[in-house]
Design a protein around this motif. Structure first.
Motif, short mmCIF file in Angstrom:
data_model
loop_
_atom_site.label_atom_id
_atom_site.label_comp_id
_atom_site.label_asym_id
_atom_site.label_seq_id
_atom_site.Cartn_x
_atom_site.Cartn_y
_atom_site.Cartn_z
N VAL A 3 0.83 -1.21 0.00
CA VAL A 3 0.00 0.00 0.00
C VAL A 3 0.86 1.25 0.00
O VAL A 3 2.01 1.23 0.45
CB VAL A 3 -0.95 0.05 1.23
N CYS A 4 0.27 2.34 -0.51
CA CYS A 4 0.94 3.64 -0.49
C CYS A 4 1.13 4.05 0.98
O CYS A 4 0.20 3.93 1.78
CB CYS A 4 0.06 4.65 -1.22
N HIS A 5 2.32 4.52 1.31
CA HIS A 5 2.62 4.90 2.69
C HIS A 5 1.95 6.22 3.10
O HIS A 5 2.18 6.70 4.20
CB HIS A 5 4.13 4.99 2.89
N SER A 6 1.15 6.80 2.22
CA SER A 6 0.36 7.95 2.64
C SER A 6 -1.14 7.61 2.61
O SER A 6 -1.77 7.51 3.66
CB SER A 6 0.66 9.17 1.76
N CYS A 7 -1.71 7.35 1.42
CA CYS A 7 -3.18 7.18 1.34
C CYS A 7 -3.65 5.75 1.62
O CYS A 7 -4.85 5.51 1.73
CB CYS A 7 -3.69 7.65 -0.02
N LEU A 8 -2.74 4.79 1.71
CA LEU A 8 -3.05 3.38 2.01
C LEU A 8 -3.77 2.65 0.88
O LEU A 8 -4.31 1.57 1.08
CB LEU A 8 -3.85 3.25 3.32
N PHE A 17 5.20 5.22 -2.43
CA PHE A 17 3.99 6.05 -2.44
C PHE A 17 3.38 6.03 -3.83
O PHE A 17 4.09 5.86 -4.82
CB PHE A 17 4.36 7.51 -2.12
N CYS A 18 2.06 6.26 -3.92
CA CYS A 18 1.48 6.48 -5.24
C CYS A 18 1.98 7.86 -5.71
O CYS A 18 2.40 8.68 -4.89
CB CYS A 18 -0.05 6.41 -5.19
N THR A 19 1.93 8.09 -7.02
CA THR A 19 2.50 9.33 -7.56
C THR A 19 1.81 10.56 -6.97
O THR A 19 2.46 11.54 -6.61
CB THR A 19 2.39 9.34 -9.10
N ALA A 20 0.48 10.48 -6.85
CA ALA A 20 -0.26 11.65 -6.34
C ALA A 20 0.20 12.01 -4.93
O ALA A 20 0.47 13.17 -4.62
CB ALA A 20 -1.76 11.35 -6.35
N CYS A 21 0.33 11.01 -4.05
CA CYS A 21 0.75 11.30 -2.67
C CYS A 21 2.20 11.76 -2.64
O CYS A 21 2.56 12.68 -1.88
CB CYS A 21 0.61 10.06 -1.79
N SER A 22 3.05 11.14 -3.46
CA SER A 22 4.45 11.52 -3.50
C SER A 22 4.58 13.02 -3.82
O SER A 22 5.32 13.76 -3.18
CB SER A 22 5.18 10.67 -4.53
ZN LIG Z 1 -1.13 7.49 -2.06
#
Ligand SMILES: [Zn+2]
Length: 325
Positions: A3-8, A17-22
């Motif tokens: 999972v993305c370490h921000s939005c999960l 991270f997904c690109t958007a969260c990064s």
């Molecule tokens: Zn994310």
């Protein structure tokens, strides 16, 4: 499950991270969730930057700057705040190593389920796998917290001044001063319900802030420092009083049991601060239907299995107490 370490949300890469969260959290398209620093590197910087957290030093804070790579500046501009768990054996807190994952998860529940504007944040590790909570700093040079705004200080109210206000006082200030008071009041109310559902006993006066500008118009900053404190502390109460009657009687809600707390009491508070009851009822109905979504985020979070189970049980009990579900 990766999972993305921000939005999960599910992603394909590990520790990433997904690109958007990064882009949102770090301003870069591709970041690793492993900070290129070790616990020792950070510990060396602690004495010069050390700031005790409000929960009596339960997490140490370090300010960082990202430009090309991560640095820990001794002075000057910083961009991010890092929180390290206090895992000393003498720590009075239960599950102390779970605090960074708890704060990260709680911030995501606030943002994704309750639609509350929150500071951008992520969960990371040091090179040697110490769990970390990281948040992007918003411009605090034009922000004041509610201890300052309501003039409740250590001089006037003693050591524990930031716990000596009421949510009604904050709301009444918002109603008078916010340039978009209906939006700010509604977001403040949403955070009130959120803090009950996830059991945050640390929503004190300094954990709410407003921006101001040269015309002296104010607006709420994003919400920050949200976590399930009952996971770590026995005998938690709400940080502030609900209304002026509770303040006069020095009566705070027990946030461990949530007894004396009900949907009726929440609706009374909403009416007291001037919110439209139809709008509040539809918000509460919406949240009542989202328990499973909260459980999904808990399951995908970086908490240990034991902490996930406890967090889930507490939310389950909140839904029984508040929504009879
Ligand atoms: Zn994310």
């Amino acid at each position: 499950m990766l999972v993305c370490h921000s939005c999960l949300q599910d992603i394909k890469a590990e520790n990433s991270f997904c690109t958007a969260c990064s882009l949102q959290v770090f301003g870069k398209r591709k970041m690793s969730a492993i900070l290129p620093l070790s616990t020792n590197d950070l510990a060396e910087k602690l004495p010069s930057q050390l700031q005790k957290n409000s929960l009596v030093g339960y997490q140490n804070k370090i300010y960082l700057k990202i430009n090309g790579t991560w640095t820990v500046p001794q002075w000057g501009a910083v961009s991010h705040l890092l929180k390290l768990p206090n895992t000393d054996r003498i720590s009075p807190y239960k599950l102390a190593a779970d605090m960074p994952a708890n704060e990260h998860l709680s911030m995501q529940i606030a943002k994704q389920i309750f639609d509350i504007p929150t500071a951008k944040c992520a969960f990371m590790y040091t090179e040697d796998k110490l769990p970390l909570y990281i948040t992007k700093l918003f411009d605090v040079s034009y922000a004041k917290d509610f201890a300052i705004l309501l003039d409740i200080t250590s001089d006037t109210h003693g050591e524990s001044y930031k716990y000596d206000g009421s949510y009604e006082e904050i709301a009444s200030y918002l109603a008078q001063k916010s340039e978009d008071n209906q939006t700010d009041l509604f977001n403040f109310f949403k955070s009130f319900v959120f803090n009950l559902v996830i059991r945050n006993g640390d929503a004190h006066l300094r954990n709410f802030s407003m921006y101001y500008n040269s015309q002296n118009l104010f607006t709420l900053t994003p919400f920050y420092d949200l976590l399930n404190t009952v996971l770590h502390i026995e005998g938690e109460t709400m940080a502030c009083y609900i209304d002026q009657a509770d303040k006069a009687n020095k009566r705070k809600i027990d946030i461990c049991s949530l007894n004396k707390m009900s949907k009726k009491k929440i609706l009374m508070f909403a009416t007291t601060i001037g919110l439209d009851s139809q709008k509040i009822n539809s918000f509460l109905d919406e949240i009542a239907g989202k328990k499973i979504l909260i459980f999904t985020l808990i399951d995908k979070s970086f908490l240990t299995d034991r902490a996930k189970q406890l967090y889930r049980n507490l939310v389950e009990d909140s839904y029984k107490a508040l929504f009879k579900l």
